[in-house]
Motif scaffolding. Sequence first.
Motif, PDB file in Angstrom:
ATOM      1  N   THR B 539       0.158  -0.264  -7.501  1.00  0.00           N
ATOM      2  CA  THR B 539       1.007   0.931  -7.487  1.00  0.00           C
ATOM      3  C   THR B 539       2.494   0.630  -7.638  1.00  0.00           C
ATOM      4  O   THR B 539       3.253   1.515  -8.015  1.00  0.00           O
ATOM      5  CB  THR B 539       0.815   1.702  -6.166  1.00  0.00           C
ATOM      6  N   VAL B 540       2.918  -0.573  -7.329  1.00  0.00           N
ATOM      7  CA  VAL B 540       4.353  -0.856  -7.336  1.00  0.00           C
ATOM      8  C   VAL B 540       4.687  -1.682  -8.582  1.00  0.00           C
ATOM      9  O   VAL B 540       3.981  -2.642  -8.895  1.00  0.00           O
ATOM     10  CB  VAL B 540       4.738  -1.623  -6.053  1.00  0.00           C
ATOM     11  N   PRO B 541       5.761  -1.318  -9.295  1.00  0.00           N
ATOM     12  CA  PRO B 541       6.132  -2.099 -10.486  1.00  0.00           C
ATOM     13  C   PRO B 541       6.425  -3.547 -10.117  1.00  0.00           C
ATOM     14  O   PRO B 541       6.938  -3.835  -9.031  1.00  0.00           O
ATOM     15  CB  PRO B 541       7.407  -1.412 -10.977  1.00  0.00           C
ATOM     16  N   PHE B 542       6.126  -4.432 -11.048  1.00  0.00           N
ATOM     17  CA  PHE B 542       6.264  -5.851 -10.757  1.00  0.00           C
ATOM     18  C   PHE B 542       7.682  -6.204 -10.342  1.00  0.00           C
ATOM     19  O   PHE B 542       7.905  -6.990  -9.429  1.00  0.00           O
ATOM     20  CB  PHE B 542       5.850  -6.668 -11.983  1.00  0.00           C
ATOM     21  N   LYS B 592      12.362   2.728  -3.367  1.00  0.00           N
ATOM     22  CA  LYS B 592      11.746   4.050  -3.354  1.00  0.00           C
ATOM     23  C   LYS B 592      10.778   4.147  -2.187  1.00  0.00           C
ATOM     24  O   LYS B 592      10.052   3.177  -1.892  1.00  0.00           O
ATOM     25  CB  LYS B 592      10.954   4.268  -4.638  1.00  0.00           C
ATOM     26  N   GLY B 593      10.738   5.308  -1.551  1.00  0.00           N
ATOM     27  CA  GLY B 593       9.872   5.482  -0.390  1.00  0.00           C
ATOM     28  C   GLY B 593       8.423   5.105  -0.656  1.00  0.00           C
ATOM     29  O   GLY B 593       7.795   4.387   0.121  1.00  0.00           O
ATOM     30  N   ALA B 594       7.904   5.566  -1.795  1.00  0.00           N
ATOM     31  CA  ALA B 594       6.490   5.316  -2.084  1.00  0.00           C
ATOM     32  C   ALA B 594       6.230   3.831  -2.240  1.00  0.00           C
ATOM     33  O   ALA B 594       5.224   3.308  -1.770  1.00  0.00           O
ATOM     34  CB  ALA B 594       6.079   6.057  -3.356  1.00  0.00           C
ATOM     35  N   HIS B 595       7.151   3.131  -2.906  1.00  0.00           N
ATOM     36  CA  HIS B 595       6.985   1.693  -3.099  1.00  0.00           C
ATOM     37  C   HIS B 595       7.037   0.961  -1.768  1.00  0.00           C
ATOM     38  O   HIS B 595       6.229   0.083  -1.486  1.00  0.00           O
ATOM     39  CB  HIS B 595       8.072   1.144  -4.020  1.00  0.00           C
ATOM     40  N   LEU B 596       8.020   1.373  -0.952  1.00  0.00           N
ATOM     41  CA  LEU B 596       8.184   0.717   0.337  1.00  0.00           C
ATOM     42  C   LEU B 596       6.931   0.938   1.183  1.00  0.00           C
ATOM     43  O   LEU B 596       6.477   0.031   1.888  1.00  0.00           O
ATOM     44  CB  LEU B 596       9.414   1.304   1.032  1.00  0.00           C
ATOM     45  N   ALA B 601       3.951  -0.575   4.796  1.00  0.00           N
ATOM     46  CA  ALA B 601       3.779   0.752   5.377  1.00  0.00           C
ATOM     47  C   ALA B 601       4.267   0.789   6.811  1.00  0.00           C
ATOM     48  O   ALA B 601       4.064  -0.142   7.573  1.00  0.00           O
ATOM     49  CB  ALA B 601       2.310   1.139   5.342  1.00  0.00           C
ATOM     50  N   ALA B 602       4.944   1.859   7.147  1.00  0.00           N
ATOM     51  CA  ALA B 602       5.409   2.047   8.518  1.00  0.00           C
ATOM     52  C   ALA B 602       4.977   3.424   8.950  1.00  0.00           C
ATOM     53  O   ALA B 602       5.214   4.410   8.249  1.00  0.00           O
ATOM     54  CB  ALA B 602       6.927   1.921   8.586  1.00  0.00           C
ATOM     55  N   GLU B 603       4.342   3.495  10.108  1.00  0.00           N
ATOM     56  CA  GLU B 603       3.808   4.792  10.510  1.00  0.00           C
ATOM     57  C   GLU B 603       4.892   5.795  10.803  1.00  0.00           C
ATOM     58  O   GLU B 603       4.729   6.978  10.574  1.00  0.00           O
ATOM     59  CB  GLU B 603       2.894   4.609  11.719  1.00  0.00           C
ATOM     60  N   TYR B 604       6.027   5.287  11.283  1.00  0.00           N
ATOM     61  CA  TYR B 604       7.063   6.253  11.678  1.00  0.00           C
ATOM     62  C   TYR B 604       7.597   7.005  10.471  1.00  0.00           C
ATOM     63  O   TYR B 604       8.209   8.049  10.597  1.00  0.00           O
ATOM     64  CB  TYR B 604       8.204   5.566  12.439  1.00  0.00           C
ATOM     65  N   GLU B 605       7.387   6.464   9.286  1.00  0.00           N
ATOM     66  CA  GLU B 605       7.849   7.182   8.103  1.00  0.00           C
ATOM     67  C   GLU B 605       6.961   8.373   7.786  1.00  0.00           C
ATOM     68  O   GLU B 605       7.331   9.257   7.044  1.00  0.00           O
ATOM     69  CB  GLU B 605       7.908   6.241   6.893  1.00  0.00           C
ATOM     70  N   GLU B 606       5.762   8.366   8.341  1.00  0.00           N
ATOM     71  CA  GLU B 606       4.830   9.447   8.035  1.00  0.00           C
ATOM     72  C   GLU B 606       4.918  10.545   9.086  1.00  0.00           C
ATOM     73  O   GLU B 606       5.118  11.696   8.775  1.00  0.00           O
ATOM     74  CB  GLU B 606       3.394   8.899   8.000  1.00  0.00           C
ATOM     75  N   ALA B 607       4.738  10.180  10.320  1.00  0.00           N
ATOM     76  CA  ALA B 607       4.754  11.152  11.413  1.00  0.00           C
ATOM     77  C   ALA B 607       5.386  10.454  12.591  1.00  0.00           C
ATOM     78  O   ALA B 607       4.913   9.412  13.019  1.00  0.00           O
ATOM     79  CB  ALA B 607       3.336  11.582  11.751  1.00  0.00           C
ATOM     80  N   PRO B 608       6.479  11.013  13.112  1.00  0.00           N
ATOM     81  CA  PRO B 608       7.245  10.277  14.119  1.00  0.00           C
ATOM     82  C   PRO B 608       6.450   9.947  15.364  1.00  0.00           C
ATOM     83  O   PRO B 608       6.599   8.875  15.913  1.00  0.00           O
ATOM     84  CB  PRO B 608       8.405  11.213  14.443  1.00  0.00           C
ATOM     85  N   ALA B 609       5.603  10.846  15.827  1.00  0.00           N
ATOM     86  CA  ALA B 609       4.884  10.531  17.067  1.00  0.00           C
ATOM     87  C   ALA B 609       3.391  10.673  16.836  1.00  0.00           C
ATOM     88  O   ALA B 609       2.830  11.756  16.975  1.00  0.00           O
ATOM     89  CB  ALA B 609       5.347  11.437  18.209  1.00  0.00           C
ATOM     90  N   ILE B 610       2.786   9.607  16.474  1.00  0.00           N
ATOM     91  CA  ILE B 610       1.355   9.629  16.192  1.00  0.00           C
ATOM     92  C   ILE B 610       0.608   9.367  17.486  1.00  0.00           C
ATOM     93  O   ILE B 610       0.989   8.497  18.272  1.00  0.00           O
ATOM     94  CB  ILE B 610       1.027   8.559  15.133  1.00  0.00           C
ATOM     95  N   SER B 650      -0.997   3.951   5.830  1.00  0.00           N
ATOM     96  CA  SER B 650      -0.634   5.236   6.393  1.00  0.00           C
ATOM     97  C   SER B 650      -1.464   6.306   5.707  1.00  0.00           C
ATOM     98  O   SER B 650      -2.047   6.081   4.663  1.00  0.00           O
ATOM     99  CB  SER B 650       0.829   5.473   6.109  1.00  0.00           C
ATOM    100  N   PRO B 651      -1.508   7.518   6.291  1.00  0.00           N
ATOM    101  CA  PRO B 651      -2.297   8.582   5.673  1.00  0.00           C
ATOM    102  C   PRO B 651      -1.903   8.802   4.220  1.00  0.00           C
ATOM    103  O   PRO B 651      -2.725   9.143   3.392  1.00  0.00           O
ATOM    104  CB  PRO B 651      -1.957   9.791   6.529  1.00  0.00           C
ATOM    105  N   LYS B 652      -0.638   8.587   3.914  1.00  0.00           N
ATOM    106  CA  LYS B 652      -0.189   8.856   2.560  1.00  0.00           C
ATOM    107  C   LYS B 652      -0.905   7.962   1.552  1.00  0.00           C
ATOM    108  O   LYS B 652      -1.348   8.418   0.501  1.00  0.00           O
ATOM    109  CB  LYS B 652       1.311   8.617   2.473  1.00  0.00           C
ATOM    110  N   ILE B 653      -1.011   6.712   1.888  1.00  0.00           N
ATOM    111  CA  ILE B 653      -1.714   5.817   0.986  1.00  0.00           C
ATOM    112  C   ILE B 653      -3.158   6.258   0.848  1.00  0.00           C
ATOM    113  O   ILE B 653      -3.711   6.313  -0.229  1.00  0.00           O
ATOM    114  CB  ILE B 653      -1.726   4.384   1.539  1.00  0.00           C
TER     115      ILE B 653
END
Lengths: 721, 721
Positions: B539-542, B592-596, B601-610, B650-653
């Motif tokens: 998914t991420v450019p080389f 870019k957020g998606a690349h990062l 992956a960091a959960e806090y980027e998806e939902a602050p309090a899981i 993360s759920p996004k992936i």
Amino acid sequence: MEETFVPLRGIKNDLKGRLLCYKQDWIGGLRAGIRILAPTTYIFFASAIPVISFGEQLERNTDGTLTAVQTLASTSLCGVIHSIFGGQPLLILGVAEPTVLMYTFMFNFAKDRKDLGQKLFLAWTGWVCVWTALLLFLLAILGACSLINRFTRVAGELFGLLIAMLFMQQAIRGAVEEFGIPQRENANETALSQSWRFGNGMFALVLSFGLLLTALRSRKARSWRYGAGWLRGFIADYGVPLMVLVWTGVSYIPVNDVPRGIPRRLVSPNPWSAGAYSNWTVIKDMMNVPILYIIGAFIPATMIAVLYYFDHSVASQLSQQKEFNLKKPSSYHYDLLLLGFLVILCGLIGIPPSNGVIPQSPMHTKSLATLKHQLLRNKLSSTAKESIKKNANLSQLYQSMKEAYNEMQTPLVFQTPPALGLRELKDSTIQQASTSGYMDAPVDESVFDVDKDIDDLLPMEVKEQRLSNLLQSLLSGACVAAMPLLKKIPTSVLWGYFAFMAIESLPGNQFWERILLLFTAPSRRYKVLEEYHATFVETVPFKTIAIFTLFQTVYLLLCFGLTWIPIAGVLFPLLIMLLVPVRQYALPKFFKGAHLTDLDAAEYEEAPAITYNLSFEDQGTHGRSPNIDSAEVLDEIITRSRGEIRHAHSPKITSSTLSPHEEMRSVYSPRLSQMASPRLTEVRTERSTRSSGKGFEIKQTPSPRPSPLGKSSHSSSSSTT
Amino acid sequence: MEETFVPLRGIKNDLKGRLLCYKQDWIGGLRAGIRILAPTTYIFFASAIPVISFGEQLERNTDGTLTAVQTLASTSLCGVIHSIFGGQPLLILGVAEPTVLMYTFMFNFAKDRKDLGQKLFLAWTGWVCVWTALLLFLLAILGACSLINRFTRVAGELFGLLIAMLFMQQAIRGAVEEFGIPQRENANETALSQSWRFGNGMFALVLSFGLLLTALRSRKARSWRYGAGWLRGFIADYGVPLMVLVWTGVSYIPVNDVPRGIPRRLVSPNPWSAGAYSNWTVIKDMMNVPILYIIGAFIPATMIAVLYYFDHSVASQLSQQKEFNLKKPSSYHYDLLLLGFLVILCGLIGIPPSNGVIPQSPMHTKSLATLKHQLLRNKLSSTAKESIKKNANLSQLYQSMKEAYNEMQTPLVFQTPPALGLRELKDSTIQQASTSGYMDAPVDESVFDVDKDIDDLLPMEVKEQRLSNLLQSLLSGACVAAMPLLKKIPTSVLWGYFAFMAIESLPGNQFWERILLLFTAPSRRYKVLEEYHATFVETVPFKTIAIFTLFQTVYLLLCFGLTWIPIAGVLFPLLIMLLVPVRQYALPKFFKGAHLTDLDAAEYEEAPAITYNLSFEDQGTHGRSPNIDSAEVLDEIITRSRGEIRHAHSPKITSSTLSPHEEMRSVYSPRLSQMASPRLTEVRTERSTRSSGKGFEIKQTPSPRPSPLGKSSHSSSSSTT
């Protein structure tokens, strides 16, 4: 080859065929230009390092009478003569392990005789060579080479494994000797004190294993994942000389902390130093050999003759495998005759003779196939691009490519086999195109991708010429002059190289693979089926395989044991040749015919007198289809055929593995039968991917999304795994 | 885990949960009977050898103040206390490399101070431990462990690679030192003469590389082709201690030819010899440390506290991965509190403290999963066979198996997760059977193959108990008594072991895999896609991958450079912790957020309090589905998770790789989402097998004939390749 024994007929046929293309052999080589240096250096290194190693082995075994100077000189001299006057210029000559072994036996015999001794040893071997040559003349004249079809895998592979065992024995013995005090050395030197000997031995272990492991790794460089393609190719081709260089360099690292003589290095006089000439004048001493020994020399001579007859013919055969699509004729009988002259020549100047060597000979052909491919590719590619520019349609394109291809063809005077490859593939592609309606439209990338499709069109062809062989022989000669440099190589590196040669010779040897199969856990046998495997794995019951392999192993151990017997050891080639009648007359009584055919196919069991062409046709059906572009695959051809006789598959096997339709094609079109062959002998069973553990299946599904790494992920050849 | 910082709440929750199952922790362990010894010895060896190696490293770095006796004593003492009083008994404690490094920094600082010196070094570290413990108490009470979700791969993997570099550095340094004169030795000994030192050094190279290469090989024994399955399993599990034994044996081969002291062996006083007690009474000296140093001890203490907070929590987390389906609760806060007490205890008796270790902790859980599987399998298998004998139909069979399964379940007082596994699979199989009309017929082999289908039914479960941890800690203690035996291990074998640990820690580290990707030839990148690979590869450019990896590499080299600075080096944990805010606040500005997300992956980027459960649900979707039966696959779980933080996906992936239907399943059924996971993260691209060379296709066709080697060729799991 026809089995006719009319005196001289074989030699006459050989000469007739080769003389017709003799001029072209030279012109073709010169026309290839500078590119000829690639196969030349490749074969030079592959040939020189073992010859140097055998020199070091001889130096120890003959108390310094023979050294690397003599083995290199013989290799060079015989190579030059063979490349100019020989029949088959693809055949590479060199001093080989069996020669070293025979010379060791003879030295051990001679040194203890009062009236012979070390002094007259070389003169006596001169007589042995004379007898050997006479026997070789006889064999050549009587057409014995047409018998080589009777040598089945069972003998060839046993011989191969015996040589591997001898290599390994030398590697271990050499490494152990590094801990001891060498003969003929002053035991009072610092380097020979107990402590330094321990250090020297340990250093030798480091250097030997270092060379062994890195050389084994470098051979697989082509399938590495890292580094540019050309670099990987370079390492795969030249990795072994490169590693000899690297580990020789490493051996100089502790040079300030250790006394002179650690690590021990190659022992050899410089060829120009006083005393080094002694062997060149052996002919003068030959009349001093007692008459009894002159007659007795006949015994080792028969053994050497048997050896050379076997080894030389098989090496020649392997360099002319059907896969290579050679255009020029073979020359077994004439080459054996010439070998006789070479043996006399070497005997008279007191150097060990050379004969055809494996695997260098097939490696030579392979590297010339790569060369030819590059030349053809360049020509056709430019033609095709031109045609496309002119908006040609597909049949015009093929027409112009056909013309260019024919221009590149060797203009031979004698009967040529039909120009294979381009025609059939053209036909089938055109047929495909016409059904799809592309026939008359101008060609574009979607119909004909120049860079890719040309590779598909190109047949396997070999740049058959004499120049590369001549040049590599001259380079070996130059090595003699470079003796002061070669003497920097530590002996321990050479022991590592011996171990490397032993291990490298194993893959592709079905005898070895059957031994491994016996040790494979029953639950893992499916893995053998998943890879390229021989027919017998699927058709012969395991118990039969086991019994056959045990018989062969016992026989091998007998041969190996024989080499340990001080003087009788000289008879070991007899035991190997004995396997030929044993195979023909005794084994069929113990094994079912069909099983024996699969384990060790013999053509005489199928059709007593197979004609030359047909026999090669059969061979074609079991060979792996060549794929020049992927050098990894070519590597395999060489590996798999090393030490083997490639007459293994018979029409009967073909019919059991081919569908009738495929069989038809294999009979009528050698080209197509080659195409079909991967499916015949190398069936891959698709594994059911049902995971046994948790009730889900991992399926090998195509990637659901386009990959960012692009096309490359889809265009790989499955044969590269 | 909720991010709440109400003081003591975390500890209270942990205690509440663990106390409920405390009694069962012991009963369950005792009920397992003799079989408990398998995981016990497995973990003991995996834990003891590095601890001994670290002891030797400490011995050199602290001029003999601390040795393997102290590291083993600490490991044993802390292990016993933790296994009895600790929260999570799956967590394995031991002296780890960061501890050795910190102690080295502290020793180098202390030895040059006039009012401290080597004499008061341990007393001073006592103070450091006191401060460290106070900080750990603070962290535990304030609920800092709920923050561990913020540690993303980027920090964890960088830390892992830093440790690997330090291991390799120690291996190289150790091997080089074998050529030199060790400190504190009499330079006039025979063994230290120039010649013997050379021999010793070369011998050391042989032993080090011997151990390294054979240990690496033995780890892969499970996929070997030769030898019985149990033997291969044994070698894979115990190969490393076995190789230490073998190479220690080899080191005795030249014993008659070399003076005493060659090769050099482990240096350590016997724990019962005079003077070895000195460190046990450190507490008496602690008041002699100048007040300034007592206060100054706070600086290294913060570093150690940060390290332990990080390492202990991550080790605990890895031993409780979702894949293991644990039934008992976690105990991060309470375990950190207990660690504080252990640190004080170790400090007061002058031994280096232990903390949770990777990879031993997840290895422990894995070996207990295998144990539980064996127990469950035996029970269910006999039940099923009984049912079949009684001519039961499929639903009766499942009913009786369900009952047997429930009997085996841990009778927990507190809320249990629904009994996973057996239920869902039963349902689906029954559904299948009913559509095929098999429902009411008596069960026979074709419908339910006891030996195979039970494996499919069994969920991953772990024998959670305290006994194995207690026993392995006691064994480590027994090692202290076995010091005279351990002292036979050559130091060079330990250097080889350091190199082994470094290399073994690399696979599965995505940072390392990205570095390799940068060096992969573009034409070979498809090979990465063919294997298990992380999402980012697709998914991420080389270029983005390259920049991200370069940034991380520079950061790594900074950290490594910092450890070289004599005293400031003590600050290296700070630099690693700094990566957490850098990742959270700085990196999103450059990538870019998606690349990062895909790279790290960091959960806090998806939902602050899981919430606790949800976060683990997510984790489940990216984990490899466990397959207990194939220990090869389990090996991979351990390998891939070593040194990593497994909160990556993360759920996004998930939504980008799952079809909506699959996503539904993943939300509602953790069991099913596990089944789907191999297709998510480990997509295999089916290679187009078009050969680029000669225009034919080698197809992976099923074998056209039944294979004589039988079923086994079809029942392999594709995940074993």
